[in-house]
Scaffold this motif. Structure first.
Motif, PDB file in Angstrom:
ATOM      1  N   ASP A 100      -6.631   6.593   9.331  1.00  0.00           N
ATOM      2  CA  ASP A 100      -5.240   6.755   8.930  1.00  0.00           C
ATOM      3  C   ASP A 100      -4.420   5.751   9.742  1.00  0.00           C
ATOM      4  O   ASP A 100      -4.677   5.547  10.937  1.00  0.00           O
ATOM      5  CB  ASP A 100      -4.748   8.169   9.235  1.00  0.00           C
ATOM      6  CG  ASP A 100      -4.923   9.105   8.047  1.00  0.00           C
ATOM      7  OD1 ASP A 100      -5.270   8.625   6.959  1.00  0.00           O
ATOM      8  OD2 ASP A 100      -4.712  10.316   8.215  1.00  0.00           O
TER       9      ASP A 100
ATOM     10  N   ASN B  87      -5.119   7.521   4.447  1.00  0.00           N
ATOM     11  CA  ASN B  87      -6.404   7.039   3.947  1.00  0.00           C
ATOM     12  C   ASN B  87      -6.945   8.090   2.982  1.00  0.00           C
ATOM     13  O   ASN B  87      -7.324   9.180   3.383  1.00  0.00           O
ATOM     14  CB  ASN B  87      -7.372   6.822   5.109  1.00  0.00           C
ATOM     15  CG  ASN B  87      -8.614   6.069   4.678  1.00  0.00           C
ATOM     16  OD1 ASN B  87      -9.013   6.131   3.526  1.00  0.00           O
ATOM     17  ND2 ASN B  87      -9.213   5.350   5.598  1.00  0.00           N
TER      18      ASN B  87
ATOM     19  N   THR C 210       0.844  -1.189   0.000  1.00  0.00           N
ATOM     20  CA  THR C 210       0.000   0.000   0.000  1.00  0.00           C
ATOM     21  C   THR C 210       0.885   1.246   0.000  1.00  0.00           C
ATOM     22  O   THR C 210       1.880   1.285   0.729  1.00  0.00           O
ATOM     23  CB  THR C 210      -0.911   0.004   1.248  1.00  0.00           C
ATOM     24  OG1 THR C 210      -1.665  -1.217   1.282  1.00  0.00           O
ATOM     25  CG2 THR C 210      -1.862   1.181   1.232  1.00  0.00           C
TER      26      THR C 210
ATOM     27  N   LYS D 188     -11.976   9.569   6.462  1.00  0.00           N
ATOM     28  CA  LYS D 188     -11.140   9.614   7.652  1.00  0.00           C
ATOM     29  C   LYS D 188     -11.985   9.733   8.913  1.00  0.00           C
ATOM     30  O   LYS D 188     -12.929  10.511   8.972  1.00  0.00           O
ATOM     31  CB  LYS D 188     -10.168  10.799   7.583  1.00  0.00           C
ATOM     32  CG  LYS D 188      -9.083  10.648   6.525  1.00  0.00           C
ATOM     33  CD  LYS D 188      -8.044  11.742   6.639  1.00  0.00           C
ATOM     34  CE  LYS D 188      -6.948  11.567   5.607  1.00  0.00           C
ATOM     35  NZ  LYS D 188      -5.883  12.586   5.738  1.00  0.00           N
TER      36      LYS D 188
ATOM     37  N   HIS E  23      -8.170   0.869   6.690  1.00  0.00           N
ATOM     38  CA  HIS E  23      -8.527   1.941   5.761  1.00  0.00           C
ATOM     39  C   HIS E  23     -10.012   1.905   5.401  1.00  0.00           C
ATOM     40  O   HIS E  23     -10.650   2.956   5.266  1.00  0.00           O
ATOM     41  CB  HIS E  23      -7.685   1.829   4.484  1.00  0.00           C
ATOM     42  CG  HIS E  23      -6.379   2.540   4.550  1.00  0.00           C
ATOM     43  ND1 HIS E  23      -5.467   2.541   3.520  1.00  0.00           N
ATOM     44  CD2 HIS E  23      -5.808   3.290   5.537  1.00  0.00           C
ATOM     45  CE1 HIS E  23      -4.410   3.253   3.849  1.00  0.00           C
ATOM     46  NE2 HIS E  23      -4.593   3.709   5.080  1.00  0.00           N
ATOM     47  N   LYS E  24     -10.550   0.717   5.235  1.00  0.00           N
ATOM     48  CA  LYS E  24     -11.959   0.585   4.830  1.00  0.00           C
ATOM     49  C   LYS E  24     -12.900   1.209   5.853  1.00  0.00           C
ATOM     50  O   LYS E  24     -14.032   1.560   5.515  1.00  0.00           O
ATOM     51  CB  LYS E  24     -12.302  -0.886   4.632  1.00  0.00           C
ATOM     52  CG  LYS E  24     -11.644  -1.523   3.424  1.00  0.00           C
ATOM     53  CD  LYS E  24     -11.953  -3.006   3.350  1.00  0.00           C
ATOM     54  CE  LYS E  24     -11.223  -3.661   2.180  1.00  0.00           C
ATOM     55  NZ  LYS E  24     -11.456  -5.121   2.132  1.00  0.00           N
TER      56      LYS E  24
ATOM     57  N   ASN F  80       2.724   4.532   0.880  1.00  0.00           N
ATOM     58  CA  ASN F  80       3.008   5.078   2.202  1.00  0.00           C
ATOM     59  C   ASN F  80       4.204   6.000   2.123  1.00  0.00           C
ATOM     60  O   ASN F  80       4.883   6.084   1.097  1.00  0.00           O
ATOM     61  CB  ASN F  80       3.245   3.945   3.215  1.00  0.00           C
ATOM     62  CG  ASN F  80       4.499   3.151   2.903  1.00  0.00           C
ATOM     63  OD1 ASN F  80       5.601   3.502   3.313  1.00  0.00           O
ATOM     64  ND2 ASN F  80       4.345   2.066   2.143  1.00  0.00           N
TER      65      ASN F  80
ATOM     66  N   ASN G  80      -5.090  -2.127   4.901  1.00  0.00           N
ATOM     67  CA  ASN G  80      -6.263  -1.898   4.052  1.00  0.00           C
ATOM     68  C   ASN G  80      -7.564  -2.161   4.798  1.00  0.00           C
ATOM     69  O   ASN G  80      -8.578  -1.494   4.549  1.00  0.00           O
ATOM     70  CB  ASN G  80      -6.189  -2.778   2.809  1.00  0.00           C
ATOM     71  CG  ASN G  80      -5.130  -2.307   1.827  1.00  0.00           C
ATOM     72  OD1 ASN G  80      -4.658  -1.178   1.912  1.00  0.00           O
ATOM     73  ND2 ASN G  80      -4.738  -3.162   0.903  1.00  0.00           N
TER      74      ASN G  80
END
Length: 359
Positions: A90, A49, A31, A53, A85-86, A33, A82
């Motif tokens: 953050d 993210n 991912t 947020k 994130h969903k 970063n 992830n």
């Protein structure tokens, strides 16, 4: 006249794949970063993210057990980052770096100091004075230790597959550690000139289940080659890359962990672990009763590294009200609990939903 031999074709495919396996393992992240902080053996990675947020960010402390910290972001479809994130978070991940010889005398206090540096960096960037802290395996006792020393900085604590009370349920690792004197572990550190070599830890884990790692693994590989299962071979290759990419530990840190946490069960015996002036906490004795924030405890039903109750029994040693403690037991083993697809889809999703409701 040339006669086609299917066995030669299979042999060529086998050789081709083994050549892939022989390449040097390489670290990677799945991912996007950026590095938020780098200091000593810590590289703090920030996974922004981009979609939605929530307020407080999450800091993940991965295991320090000889493997790369990207277990938290293992693949695009198998990533704890992830999953968080969903649900709008953050995410920050403490990437623990392999030490060099100038770090050989780093101890537990140094790693709590570095964790505090990470928390301070996140607070400075976000303006939040407390965060959600997630600890996996060895990162779990580290997270619990930090939360007991700096409770005001932690909104919630997640401890997954972590050795907290070693006597709540004994496993193979208990017997392995208890039956060997400290002089054995000291000799391992001496052989690494002050460092505990990651190869030693990897060999120890493999020898806990030699049939799986030295026999069944290659039978499974042969079957994947025979069936020309490219997806299966890719999964095998990815896991081997992560599992065989070993990292060292500072010798002093390793010996403290063996003695104070594993041999003396110090996480649940207040006063056993007293840190030094490298950290800013007023009271430097680790005492889990100082933890009173919401806590999620996760364990694997088939975990032979950290039997379930070693982690789940933490509920009996903290001051968090029972209504604010959630226990989760996965159907998997140690690694499966930390980053398996089923655990991420079901159990870590439960974690995410719970954290989303905590102010």
């Amino acid at each position: 006249m040339f006669y086609w031999n299917p066995w030669l074709d299979l042999y060529a495919k086998q050789v081709k794949f083994f050549v892939r396996l022989m390449k040097q393992p390489e670290p990677y992240w799945s991912t996007p970063n950026e590095v938020s902080l780098e200091k000593d053996t810590l590289r703090l990675r920030y996974f922004p993210n981009k979609h939605k947020k929530l307020g407080k960010p999450i800091l993940v402390l991965p295991p320090q057990a000889g493997h790369h910290s990207n277990i938290t972001d293992y693949s695009s479809n198998q990533s704890l980052v992830n999953t968080f994130h969903k649900y709008g978070f953050d995410v920050y991940v403490a990437q623990w770096l392999s030490p060099n010889y100038k770090h050989k005398n780093f101890d537990i206090s140094d790693y709590i100091r570095l964790t505090n540096d990470a928390v301070h960096n996140i607070s400075s960037r976000t303006g939040h004075d407390s965060i959600h802290l997630v600890g996996q395996c060895q990162g779990g006792w580290q997270a619990a230790m930090y939360a007991s020393l700096f409770p005001q900085k932690i909104s919630s604590l997640v401890v997954a597959a972590a050795p907290i009370n070693l006597e709540a349920e004994r496993g193979p690792l208990n017997d392995f550690i208890d039956n060997l004197p400290m002089s054995f572990y000291e000799s391992l550190v001496a052989s690494g000139f002050g460092l505990l070599k990651g190869d030693h830890m990897l060999a120890g884990f493999k020898n806990m289940d030699p049939h799986k790692h030295y026999y069944k693994k290659y039978i499974d590989l042969w079957n994947l080659i025979w069936l020309e299962d490219e997806n299966g071979l890719e999964r095998f290759d990815r896991f081997t890359n992560w599992y065989e990419l070993t990292q060292d530990l500072p010798g002093k840190f390793y010996l403290e962990v063996v003695e104070k946490i594993f041999k003396n069960n110090g996480m649940v015996n207040p006063g056993t672990i007293e840190l030094n002036d490298k950290i800013e906490a007023k009271d430097k004795c680790v005492d889990l009763t100082k933890i009173d924030c919401p806590v999620i405890l996760m364990a694997g039903e088939k975990d032979n590294i950290t039997p379930p109750n070693q982690c789940l029994d933490m509920k009996n040693h903290i001051s968090t009200p029972k209504k604010d403690i959630i226990e989760i037991t996965t159907k998997g083993g140690h690694i499966g609990t930390l980053m398996g697809k089923s655990a991420l889809k079901n159990h870590w999703t439960t974690v995410s939903k719970t954290l989303a409701n905590i102010a």
